[in-house]
Design a protein around this motif. Structure first.
Motif, PDB file in Angstrom:
ATOM      1  N   LEU A 155      36.437  39.448 -26.653  1.00  0.00           N
ATOM      2  CA  LEU A 155      35.861  39.363 -25.319  1.00  0.00           C
ATOM      3  C   LEU A 155      34.600  40.214 -25.255  1.00  0.00           C
ATOM      4  CD1 LEU A 155      38.967  39.719 -22.981  1.00  0.00           C
ATOM      5  CD2 LEU A 155      37.628  37.684 -23.375  1.00  0.00           C
ATOM      6  N   GLU A 156      33.619  39.717 -24.567  1.00  0.00           N
ATOM      7  CA  GLU A 156      32.413  40.482 -24.283  1.00  0.00           C
ATOM      8  C   GLU A 156      32.173  40.442 -22.789  1.00  0.00           C
ATOM      9  OE1 GLU A 156      28.945  39.353 -26.417  1.00  0.00           O
ATOM     10  OE2 GLU A 156      29.747  40.017 -28.326  1.00  0.00           O
ATOM     11  N   TYR A 157      31.410  41.388 -22.299  1.00  0.00           N
ATOM     12  CA  TYR A 157      31.074  41.394 -20.885  1.00  0.00           C
ATOM     13  C   TYR A 157      29.599  41.696 -20.713  1.00  0.00           C
ATOM     14  CZ  TYR A 157      31.293  46.467 -21.220  1.00  0.00           C
ATOM     15  OH  TYR A 157      31.084  47.761 -21.582  1.00  0.00           O
ATOM     16  N   GLU A 158      29.089  41.276 -19.586  1.00  0.00           N
ATOM     17  CA  GLU A 158      27.680  41.470 -19.249  1.00  0.00           C
ATOM     18  C   GLU A 158      27.613  41.874 -17.783  1.00  0.00           C
ATOM     19  OE1 GLU A 158      23.909  41.604 -20.673  1.00  0.00           O
ATOM     20  OE2 GLU A 158      25.465  40.604 -21.832  1.00  0.00           O
ATOM     21  N   LEU A 159      26.881  42.931 -17.483  1.00  0.00           N
ATOM     22  CA  LEU A 159      26.678  43.395 -16.121  1.00  0.00           C
ATOM     23  C   LEU A 159      25.186  43.386 -15.836  1.00  0.00           C
ATOM     24  CD1 LEU A 159      27.868  44.637 -13.522  1.00  0.00           C
ATOM     25  CD2 LEU A 159      27.557  46.861 -14.571  1.00  0.00           C
ATOM     26  N   VAL A 160      24.778  42.654 -14.804  1.00  0.00           N
ATOM     27  CA  VAL A 160      23.358  42.501 -14.470  1.00  0.00           C
ATOM     28  C   VAL A 160      23.148  42.963 -13.034  1.00  0.00           C
ATOM     29  CG1 VAL A 160      21.469  40.854 -14.222  1.00  0.00           C
ATOM     30  CG2 VAL A 160      23.177  40.523 -16.000  1.00  0.00           C
ATOM     31  N   ASN A 161      22.151  43.835 -12.825  1.00  0.00           N
ATOM     32  CA  ASN A 161      21.757  44.276 -11.493  1.00  0.00           C
ATOM     33  C   ASN A 161      20.422  43.636 -11.141  1.00  0.00           C
ATOM     34  OD1 ASN A 161      23.844  46.170 -10.779  1.00  0.00           O
ATOM     35  ND2 ASN A 161      23.043  47.470 -12.394  1.00  0.00           N
ATOM     36  N   THR A 162      20.267  43.210  -9.875  1.00  0.00           N
ATOM     37  CA  THR A 162      19.011  42.603  -9.463  1.00  0.00           C
ATOM     38  C   THR A 162      17.929  43.647  -9.240  1.00  0.00           C
ATOM     39  OG1 THR A 162      19.731  42.625  -7.153  1.00  0.00           O
ATOM     40  CG2 THR A 162      20.088  40.596  -8.415  1.00  0.00           C
ATOM     41  N   ASN A 163      18.298  44.855  -8.896  1.00  0.00           N
ATOM     42  CA  ASN A 163      17.333  45.933  -8.692  1.00  0.00           C
ATOM     43  C   ASN A 163      17.205  46.705  -9.997  1.00  0.00           C
ATOM     44  OD1 ASN A 163      15.764  48.061  -7.784  1.00  0.00           O
ATOM     45  ND2 ASN A 163      16.895  48.268  -5.870  1.00  0.00           N
TER      46      ASN A 163
END
Length: 130
Positions: A109-117
């Motif tokens: 499993l991999e994860y990705e966290l993206v913030n717009t700011n």
């Protein structure tokens, strides 16, 4: 849901591999003022202005004859994706793998966290599979 799919497409995560997706919005509005010690900052007027770091972050300030007020407005949306991956156990090129007959794959499993700011820094994210 449309934004989740749009960001997933930008990250090039397939729909088939996606196991979990979540989003959350944060908004911070802080306003604080400080009275100065009888010092005249601006004579006979009030000065209002703002500084905009990006579309989601803005600082407003007001300077009066004996006060300074500051308001901070920050917005962010976080997108979190958990998805499956398959890779070869030993990273070799195709010809080495062909001659050694090494086609073993591992799953994970991999994860990705993206913030717009872009001013938000992700310092610690822990994903635990139970």
């Amino acid at each position: 849901m449309v934004e989740l799919d749009r960001v997933r497409d930008e990250l090039k995560i397939s729909k088939k591999a996606l196991q979990f997706a979540a989003t959350g919005s944060q908004s911070i509005t802080v306003s604080e003022g400080k009275k100065t010690d009888n010092k005249i900052i601006v004579v006979d007027s009030i000065y209002n202005d703002s500084i905009q770091y990006n579309d989601l972050t803005k600082v407003y300030y007001t300077i009066g004859t004996d006060t300074v007020n500051i308001a901070l407005d920050i917005k962010n949306t976080a997108y979190f994706y958990v998805y499956n991956y398959k890779r070869y156990k030993h990273q070799k090129n195709f010809f080495k793998r062909l001659f050694t007959w090494d086609w073993k794959k591992i799953k994970g499993l991999e994860y990705e966290l993206v913030n717009t700011n872009e001013l938000f820094d992700v310092q610690d994210v822990r994903v635990v599979e139970i």
